[in-house]
Design a protein around this motif. Structure first.
Motif, short mmCIF file in Angstrom:
data_model
loop_
_atom_site.label_atom_id
_atom_site.label_comp_id
_atom_site.label_asym_id
_atom_site.label_seq_id
_atom_site.Cartn_x
_atom_site.Cartn_y
_atom_site.Cartn_z
N GLN A 124 -56.24 16.33 -7.57
CA GLN A 124 -56.62 16.40 -6.16
C GLN A 124 -56.94 15.00 -5.62
OE1 GLN A 124 -59.44 19.38 -4.72
NE2 GLN A 124 -58.52 18.93 -2.72
N LEU A 145 -59.83 22.85 -0.98
CA LEU A 145 -60.05 23.33 -2.34
C LEU A 145 -59.08 24.46 -2.64
CD1 LEU A 145 -61.69 23.58 -4.99
CD2 LEU A 145 -63.19 25.16 -3.79
N LYS A 168 -73.36 3.72 -16.08
CA LYS A 168 -73.28 3.23 -17.48
C LYS A 168 -72.05 2.36 -17.68
CE LYS A 168 -75.79 7.02 -19.69
NZ LYS A 168 -75.58 8.34 -20.30
N VAL A 175 -73.46 18.50 -2.62
CA VAL A 175 -74.12 19.55 -3.39
C VAL A 175 -73.65 19.49 -4.85
CG1 VAL A 175 -74.48 22.04 -3.58
CG2 VAL A 175 -74.25 20.99 -1.32
N GLY A 176 -74.61 19.26 -5.76
CA GLY A 176 -74.27 19.11 -7.18
C GLY A 176 -74.17 20.43 -7.91
N PRO A 202 -73.78 17.71 -12.67
CA PRO A 202 -72.58 16.88 -12.84
C PRO A 202 -72.98 15.42 -13.10
CG PRO A 202 -72.67 17.87 -10.62
CD PRO A 202 -73.90 18.30 -11.33
N PRO A 212 -61.67 13.42 -16.27
CA PRO A 212 -60.92 14.04 -17.38
C PRO A 212 -60.41 15.45 -17.04
CG PRO A 212 -63.27 13.92 -17.89
CD PRO A 212 -63.08 13.20 -16.58
N GLY A 221 -69.93 4.25 -11.76
CA GLY A 221 -70.63 4.85 -12.89
C GLY A 221 -71.76 3.93 -13.32
N GLY A 273 -69.96 1.21 -15.22
CA GLY A 273 -69.64 0.31 -14.11
C GLY A 273 -68.29 0.65 -13.48
N VAL A 310 -62.33 19.38 1.91
CA VAL A 310 -62.92 18.60 0.82
C VAL A 310 -63.00 17.14 1.26
CG1 VAL A 310 -62.29 17.78 -1.52
CG2 VAL A 310 -62.04 20.20 -0.95
N GLN A 368 -71.38 22.12 -9.30
CA GLN A 368 -70.48 22.21 -10.45
C GLN A 368 -70.27 23.66 -10.90
OE1 GLN A 368 -69.50 19.80 -14.50
NE2 GLN A 368 -71.59 19.77 -13.89
N TRP A 394 -57.27 19.16 -12.83
CA TRP A 394 -57.18 19.69 -11.46
C TRP A 394 -57.97 18.83 -10.48
CZ3 TRP A 394 -61.36 21.92 -8.65
CH2 TRP A 394 -62.54 22.15 -9.38
N VAL A 395 -59.02 18.17 -11.01
CA VAL A 395 -59.83 17.29 -10.17
C VAL A 395 -59.10 15.96 -9.94
CG1 VAL A 395 -62.01 16.01 -10.05
CG2 VAL A 395 -62.01 18.37 -10.88
N HIS A 434 -76.19 11.82 -11.69
CA HIS A 434 -76.92 10.74 -12.37
C HIS A 434 -76.50 9.38 -11.81
CE1 HIS A 434 -78.42 13.79 -15.03
NE2 HIS A 434 -77.19 14.16 -15.33
N LEU A 491 -65.62 16.73 -3.32
CA LEU A 491 -66.71 17.68 -3.06
C LEU A 491 -66.38 18.43 -1.78
CD1 LEU A 491 -69.90 15.49 -3.72
CD2 LEU A 491 -68.83 17.11 -5.29
N1 F42 Z 1 -68.35 19.87 -7.67
C1 F42 Z 1 -69.57 20.00 -7.18
O1 F42 Z 1 -70.56 19.79 -7.92
N2 F42 Z 1 -69.78 20.35 -5.87
C2 F42 Z 1 -68.73 20.58 -5.01
O2 F42 Z 1 -68.96 20.83 -3.81
C3 F42 Z 1 -67.41 20.47 -5.54
C4 F42 Z 1 -66.26 20.69 -4.75
C5 F42 Z 1 -65.00 20.42 -5.26
C6 F42 Z 1 -63.86 20.53 -4.46
C7 F42 Z 1 -62.61 20.22 -4.95
C8 F42 Z 1 -62.48 19.78 -6.27
O3 F42 Z 1 -61.26 19.42 -6.73
C9 F42 Z 1 -63.58 19.66 -7.10
C10 F42 Z 1 -64.86 19.99 -6.61
N3 F42 Z 1 -65.99 19.87 -7.41
C11 F42 Z 1 -67.26 20.06 -6.89
C12 F42 Z 1 -65.89 19.40 -8.80
C13 F42 Z 1 -66.25 17.90 -8.82
O4 F42 Z 1 -65.17 17.15 -8.30
C14 F42 Z 1 -66.61 17.38 -10.24
O5 F42 Z 1 -65.48 17.48 -11.06
C15 F42 Z 1 -67.75 18.15 -10.85
O6 F42 Z 1 -68.87 18.14 -9.99
C16 F42 Z 1 -68.16 17.51 -12.16
O7 F42 Z 1 -68.56 16.17 -11.92
P1 F42 Z 1 -68.73 15.13 -13.11
O8 F42 Z 1 -69.15 13.82 -12.51
O9 F42 Z 1 -69.59 15.71 -14.18
O10 F42 Z 1 -67.24 15.04 -13.57
C17 F42 Z 1 -66.86 15.17 -14.92
C18 F42 Z 1 -65.78 16.17 -15.23
C19 F42 Z 1 -66.28 13.86 -15.17
O11 F42 Z 1 -65.31 13.46 -14.56
N4 F42 Z 1 -66.93 13.19 -16.02
C20 F42 Z 1 -66.51 11.87 -16.34
C21 F42 Z 1 -66.42 11.84 -17.85
O12 F42 Z 1 -65.77 10.95 -18.36
O13 F42 Z 1 -66.93 12.79 -18.49
C22 F42 Z 1 -67.34 10.92 -15.62
C23 F42 Z 1 -68.62 10.50 -16.33
C24 F42 Z 1 -69.45 9.51 -15.54
O14 F42 Z 1 -69.57 9.51 -14.33
N5 F42 Z 1 -70.07 8.62 -16.33
C25 F42 Z 1 -71.01 7.69 -15.81
C26 F42 Z 1 -70.49 6.30 -15.94
O15 F42 Z 1 -71.30 5.35 -16.12
O16 F42 Z 1 -69.27 6.11 -15.76
C27 F42 Z 1 -72.36 7.98 -16.46
C28 F42 Z 1 -72.91 9.28 -15.94
C29 F42 Z 1 -74.15 9.85 -16.66
O17 F42 Z 1 -74.16 11.09 -16.87
O18 F42 Z 1 -75.12 9.16 -16.96
#
Ligand code: F42
Length: 145
Positions: free
Chosen positions: A15, A30, A46, A67-68, A77, A8, A44, A48, A37, A70, A11-12, A81, A55
């Protein structure tokens, strides 16, 4: 084939689109840091759904350190999970795509060694750890044997 759900954060997802859409020839760093990167693809636990996360590229031999951080945010992040539930990932590093398994690094000496490698590759990780009270999770991605 599972559905791909883009991040969502625009910028992510931008990329990911640039990196994957060019087969790993564009969008490789980055923002204005010029630092490389990788793109981690996993499912996912939950939904799938296919998730794609850029990263920083941190390497230890043939392995990748994930590395988590965020940006030092208070919560892990979501991808952390996901990887705790399912260790299978695909890692795109420029034009190469590797099928790998991750493990969260629990051993303190091993984590310290990998943490220093990570901070050397991307110095802001150090500030991110100082900024948050959570202990930033570190994973090692290794080739499937
Ligand atoms: N993040 C880092 O943590 N470390 C890095 O080294 C890093 C480098 C980096 C370089 C370039 C770039 O563009 C981004 C970079 N980021 C880095 C940011 C990284 O890409 C992620 O955006 C950030 O770590 C957050 O990860 P996130 O998985 O929390 O992403 C969020 C914004 C996201 O997309 N969430 C979704 C959502 O809908 O909210 C996904 C949710 C998800 O995965 N749901 C799961 C499912 O089942 O589908 C369930 C997960 C659960 O929590 O149980």
């Amino acid at each position: 084939m599972a559905e791909y759900i883009p991040s969502p954060r625009e910028w992510v997802s931008d990329q990911v689109e640039l990196y994957e859409g060019s087969q790993g020839t564009d969008g490789l760093t980055l923002r204005d840091t010029g630092l490389p990167v990788i793109i981690v693809t996993n499912q996912g636990h939950k939904t799938g759904a296919i998730r794609k996360t850029p990263l920083m590229r941190v390497v230890d031999g043939n392995n990748y350190v994930l590395v988590g951080s965020q940006g030092g945010a208070p919560q892990h992040p979501h991808w952390v999970h996901n990887l705790r539930k399912d260790a299978n990932v695909e890692i795109r590093d420029e034009t190469a795509v590797h099928s790998m398994k991750v493990r969260e690094v629990a051993d303190s000496a091993e984590r310290t060694r990998l943490w220093y490698i990570a901070v050397e590759a991307f110095p802001p990780y150090k500030e991110y750890q100082e900024k948050t009270s959570r202990f930033i999770p570190v994973f090692l991605a290794e080739a499937n044997s």
